[in-house]
Design an enzyme around this catalytic site. Structure first.
Site, PDB file in Angstrom:
ATOM      1  CG  ASP A  56      52.189  43.411 103.908  1.00  8.07           C
ATOM      2  OD1 ASP A  56      51.674  42.372 103.459  1.00  8.07           O
ATOM      3  OD2 ASP A  56      53.154  43.969 103.375  1.00  8.07           O
ATOM      4  CG  ASP A 101      47.558  40.882 107.085  1.00  5.12           C
ATOM      5  OD1 ASP A 101      48.567  41.460 106.636  1.00  5.12           O
ATOM      6  OD2 ASP A 101      46.708  40.330 106.355  1.00  5.12           O
TER       7      ASP A 101
END
Length: 290
Positions: free
Chosen positions: A211, A209
């Site tokens: 963040d 991802d």
């Protein structure tokens, strides 16, 4: 010396395919119970030891992982080279979910973990200026590329305590001010302990991802992370499968000195050393303690 590859599998990586003669073996540690039994076998003729960092079924949080026991058990199993595989978030647009980063630096923001094998009665200070092994990292990068993975050579890993993900302010601090590349919860104190145990250590960070800093992605979505983890796990197993051919069945001393990290690190005089500490460190520091 025989090459023995140790693989510490992170989130999503709970097994290794194709190990010949594989058997789950529990190895006792002087520092408590490791995360799980170890799967020991051979891959392409090279001995391999696999340990699921969170335990099968993912029973350990990042803070409860018994890092000292895990590294001590790896040493007792004869491991020479440790490959850490872990999930992480990215602070860089060009480091996208599904990519791998071969980490070469860390900023340690953990605070609830035992970070050293040494202490009162037997004091030692090792250098972690360069906390990963360039030789081993290069092999991981090559194996990743051979497996068709987009891989980034080098990156700074922010190790946070967790288990919660970052606030937006923290994410911006780590990205914009500190210049970190990825963020995770498990490579510290693991890397420091591997250095104390004189083990070559490489960190393969699998991006799941962006963040919380990314304006188009916002808060970390655990469902998206799990979906990406599934894909990354297959890539990680393909990377591991390529390592025996790159590292070979035998090895020379590490050209970067990882396997000699304790050479001048122990400060406590021989006559002042705690016998109980000496006994606990028989695997980690037996080479220099006799």
């Amino acid at each position: 010396m025989e090459t023995v590859i140790g693989v510490i599998g992170g989130s999503g990586v709970y097994e290794i395919d194709g190990l010949e003669g594989a058997d789950w073996t529990r190895i006792d540690s002087a520092f408590g119970a490791p995360s799980d039994a170890m799967l020991i076998g051979r891959l392409a003729g090279v001995k391999m030891v696999f340990l699921p960092r969170h335990g099968r079924g993912h029973v350990h949080s990042p803070s409860s992982v018994p890092y000292r026991a895990n590294i001590d058990a790896m040493k007792r199993a004869g491991v020479t080279d440790v490959i850490s595989v872990s999930a992480c978030g990215s602070f860089r647009e060009d480091m996208a979910p599904g990519d791998f980063v071969i980490v070469d630096q860390f900023i340690d923001r953990t605070f609830a973990r035992e970070k050293s094998f040494f202490g009162p009665g037997l004091v030692a200070h090792v250098s972690v200026a360069h906390p990963t092994c360039p030789r081993l990292g290069a092999a991981c990068a090559s194996a990743a590329r051979d497996a068709g993975v987009t891989v980034h050579d080098g990156g700074t890993y922010l190790a946070m305590e967790g288990p919660q993900f970052s606030s937006l302010a923290e994410s911006r601090l780590y990205r914009d001010v500190w210049g970190c590349d990825v963020i995770g919860m498990t490579n510290m104190p693991e890397a420091k302990l591997a250095r104390e145990a004189e083990l070559c250590y490489a960190s393969v960070a699998m991006i799941t991802d962006y963040d919380s800093w990314h304006p188009d992605h916002g808060a970390v979505d655990i469902s998206e992370i799990i979906a990406t983890l599934t894909g990354n796990a297959g890539k990680a197993r393909a990377l591991v499968a390529g390592l025996p051919g790159l590292l070979g069945a035998s090895r020379a001393p590490c050209p970067h000195g990882c396997d000699r990290a304790l050479e001048h690190a122990i400060l406590t005089a021989p006559e002042a050393r705690d016998p109980a500490m000496l006994a606990k460190l028989d695997a980690v520091a037996g080479r220099v303690l006799g």
